[in-house]
Write a protein that holds these residues in place. Structure first.
Motif, PDB file in Angstrom:
ATOM      1  N   ARG A  10     -20.701 -37.090  24.691  1.00 61.45           N
ATOM      2  CA  ARG A  10     -21.320 -37.908  24.321  1.00 61.45           C
ATOM      3  C   ARG A  10     -20.243 -39.075  23.908  1.00 61.45           C
ATOM      4  NH1 ARG A  10     -23.286 -33.952  19.770  1.00 61.45           N
ATOM      5  NH2 ARG A  10     -21.632 -35.994  19.235  1.00 61.45           N
ATOM      6  N   GLY A  11     -20.158 -40.037  24.911  1.00 59.29           N
ATOM      7  CA  GLY A  11     -19.259 -40.657  25.304  1.00 59.29           C
ATOM      8  C   GLY A  11     -17.998 -41.139  25.603  1.00 59.29           C
ATOM      9  N   TYR A  12     -17.046 -41.346  25.114  1.00 57.34           N
ATOM     10  CA  TYR A  12     -15.273 -41.536  25.399  1.00 57.34           C
ATOM     11  C   TYR A  12     -14.839 -41.204  23.803  1.00 57.34           C
ATOM     12  CZ  TYR A  12     -11.804 -41.890  28.017  1.00 57.34           C
ATOM     13  OH  TYR A  12     -10.449 -42.218  28.663  1.00 57.34           O
ATOM     14  N   VAL A  13     -13.782 -40.945  23.901  1.00 58.80           N
ATOM     15  CA  VAL A  13     -12.936 -41.061  22.598  1.00 58.80           C
ATOM     16  C   VAL A  13     -11.469 -41.232  22.584  1.00 58.80           C
ATOM     17  CG1 VAL A  13     -11.967 -38.676  20.408  1.00 58.80           C
ATOM     18  CG2 VAL A  13     -13.629 -37.843  22.114  1.00 58.80           C
ATOM     19  N   PRO A  14     -11.677 -42.429  21.733  1.00 57.42           N
ATOM     20  CA  PRO A  14     -10.521 -43.295  22.158  1.00 57.42           C
ATOM     21  C   PRO A  14      -9.028 -42.843  22.030  1.00 57.42           C
ATOM     22  CG  PRO A  14     -11.045 -43.718  19.869  1.00 57.42           C
ATOM     23  CD  PRO A  14     -12.220 -42.755  20.390  1.00 57.42           C
ATOM     24  N   ASN A  15      -8.231 -43.523  23.054  1.00 57.66           N
ATOM     25  CA  ASN A  15      -6.499 -43.199  22.721  1.00 57.66           C
ATOM     26  C   ASN A  15      -6.221 -43.641  20.892  1.00 57.66           C
ATOM     27  OD1 ASN A  15      -3.458 -43.550  23.033  1.00 57.66           O
ATOM     28  ND2 ASN A  15      -3.799 -44.724  24.672  1.00 57.66           N
ATOM     29  N   ILE A  16      -5.406 -42.592  20.860  1.00 63.95           N
ATOM     30  CA  ILE A  16      -4.340 -43.815  19.546  1.00 63.95           C
ATOM     31  C   ILE A  16      -3.044 -43.345  19.453  1.00 63.95           C
ATOM     32  CG2 ILE A  16      -7.124 -42.567  17.568  1.00 63.95           C
ATOM     33  CD1 ILE A  16      -5.304 -39.719  17.265  1.00 63.95           C
ATOM     34  N   THR A  17      -2.452 -43.160  20.709  1.00 59.78           N
ATOM     35  CA  THR A  17      -1.592 -42.937  20.474  1.00 59.78           C
ATOM     36  C   THR A  17      -1.552 -44.798  20.391  1.00 59.78           C
ATOM     37  OG1 THR A  17      -1.412 -43.488  23.127  1.00 59.78           O
ATOM     38  CG2 THR A  17      -1.240 -41.073  21.975  1.00 59.78           C
ATOM     39  N   PRO A  18       0.616 -45.416  20.048  1.00 58.10           N
ATOM     40  CA  PRO A  18       0.271 -46.786  20.432  1.00 58.10           C
ATOM     41  C   PRO A  18       0.854 -47.182  21.626  1.00 58.10           C
ATOM     42  CG  PRO A  18       2.419 -45.302  19.498  1.00 58.10           C
ATOM     43  CD  PRO A  18       1.776 -44.498  19.828  1.00 58.10           C
ATOM     44  N   ASP A  19      -0.209 -47.470  22.382  1.00 62.61           N
ATOM     45  CA  ASP A  19      -0.303 -47.831  23.925  1.00 62.61           C
ATOM     46  C   ASP A  19      -0.993 -49.378  23.377  1.00 62.61           C
ATOM     47  OD1 ASP A  19       0.646 -48.392  26.678  1.00 62.61           O
ATOM     48  OD2 ASP A  19      -1.863 -48.382  26.646  1.00 62.61           O
ATOM     49  N   ARG A  24      -0.982 -35.560  27.205  1.00 58.73           N
ATOM     50  CA  ARG A  24      -2.190 -36.601  27.142  1.00 58.73           C
ATOM     51  C   ARG A  24      -2.644 -35.695  26.005  1.00 58.73           C
ATOM     52  NH1 ARG A  24      -1.560 -40.226  29.844  1.00 58.73           N
ATOM     53  NH2 ARG A  24      -3.766 -40.771  29.567  1.00 58.73           N
ATOM     54  N   ARG A  25      -1.552 -35.768  24.992  1.00 55.82           N
ATOM     55  CA  ARG A  25      -1.942 -35.706  23.809  1.00 55.82           C
ATOM     56  C   ARG A  25      -2.348 -37.142  23.334  1.00 55.82           C
ATOM     57  NH1 ARG A  25      -2.289 -31.025  21.029  1.00 55.82           N
ATOM     58  NH2 ARG A  25      -1.767 -31.033  18.448  1.00 55.82           N
ATOM     59  N   PHE A  26      -2.749 -37.029  22.137  1.00 50.58           N
ATOM     60  CA  PHE A  26      -3.356 -37.880  21.790  1.00 50.58           C
ATOM     61  C   PHE A  26      -4.135 -38.841  22.525  1.00 50.58           C
ATOM     62  CE2 PHE A  26      -0.448 -35.616  18.208  1.00 50.58           C
ATOM     63  CZ  PHE A  26      -1.891 -35.797  17.763  1.00 50.58           C
ATOM     64  N   ALA A  27      -3.860 -39.165  24.270  1.00 52.52           N
ATOM     65  CA  ALA A  27      -4.576 -40.811  24.618  1.00 52.52           C
ATOM     66  C   ALA A  27      -5.955 -40.776  25.121  1.00 52.52           C
ATOM     67  CB  ALA A  27      -3.887 -40.326  26.312  1.00 52.52           C
TER      68      ALA A  27
END
Length: 307
Positions: A231-240, A220-223
């Protein structure tokens, strides 16, 4: 009964001895090779400092000069509260008396000069990929910054995480001591981007979900996932394309790393704003290399948010 009791005592002694050996910092330390002895490249050290966002965590909160690295920031996770240490060149309260070898060991093996484990809230699982030359240059640049007096409070951790020796087990699972190795099948710019993203900028440390022990979930790396501090949610930075940045162009990602603006004319905030304050000072070629690498990652669907 006496034999049973003696056997249990013997097992306890063997178990304690095994725990002591397996969790020994010196036993686990990895060798990154000799530190170069030629003159440090301070310009390279500054670039690494900016890419690593050292200011974002180690600058003393509430002051304007982000190069005053007196520490003190409180970071609260499910394990308890960590207080970021002073890494200014102050000889009493900072790292002014450290040698470059001690600095490299802290960055690469998560071990302080007294031979104690450092908690992995300090992202040495990523910094272990850095080369000895770059660690030398980074340390030399930090030594040019102003000394700051004062020590951060001690960590306030829950049991059993307060048992520092137990970090040794974490290292067995998540620390391999491998320095970044370029992929000969890829371009020089791709490899530069991979090195910056995976090692120096440690992007996966925030942009990946964690397991129960605090290690990154490999598939799930970078997902994306819950913010490490809750505090909140960190975004997915894969090219999905559906849940990540698959519809972004390389130019748009470079723009974010330069100005903080997204393709929808929004701007990043929070800890990412501090990251951009650093990446904006990198060379254009380095930002382009980071974007090239990130957009080459395998697409992964974002980790679902909890209701």
């Amino acid at each position: 009964m006496k034999r049973l009791l003696s056997g249990l005592i013997l097992l306890a002694i063997i178990g304690a001895g095994g725990f002591w050996v397996l969790t020994s910092p010196r036993w686990q330390s990895q060798d990154i090779g000799p530190i170069p002895t030629d003159a440090p490249d301070l310009d390279n050290g500054r670039s690494l400092f900016m890419a690593a966002d050292c200011m974002g965590c180690h600058a003393t909160p509430g002051q304007d000069d982000k190069l005053r690295l007196g520490g003190g920031l409180a970071m609260t996770f499910g394990f308890g509260t960590f207080h970021v240490p002073n890494i200014s060149p102050d000889t009493r309260d900072g790292i002014g008396n450290w040698t470059v070898e001690q600095f490299a060991r802290a960055m690469h093996a998560g071990e302080d000069p007294d031979g104690r484990h450092l908690y992995p809230a300090f992202p040495y699982a990523s910094f272990q990929r850095m080369t000895a030359r770059d660690l030398r240059d980074l340390f030399a640049f930090i030594k040019t910054l102003p000394p700051v007096e004062g020590q951060a409070p001690g960590h306030d951790l829950k049991f059993p995480y307060a048992i520092r020796r137990g970090v040794g087990f974490w290292k067995i699972l998540y620390l391999d001591g491998e320095v970044f190795k370029p992929d000969p099948q890829r371009s020089a710019s791709w490899n530069r981007g991979a090195y910056l993203v995976e090692a120096v900028a440690h992007c996966a440390e925030c942009h990946s979900p964690r397991d129960a022990l605090g290690g990154i979930v490999a598939d799930r790396r970078f997902a994306g996932g819950p913010h490490p501090e809750g505090r909140g949610y960190v975004p997915n930075i894969t090219p999905d394309e559906a849940t990540g940045i698959g519809k972004w162009s390389k130019e748009e990602l470079v723009e974010l790393l330069t100005t903080g603006f997204t393709p929808t004319f929004d701007s990043v905030g929070g800890s990412m704003a501090a990251v951009v304050a650093g990446t904006s000072q990198l060379s254009a070629a380095d930002r382009e290399a980071m974007a090239e690498y990130i957009l080459s990652l395998p697409p992964r669907t974002a980790t679902p948010r909890a209701n």
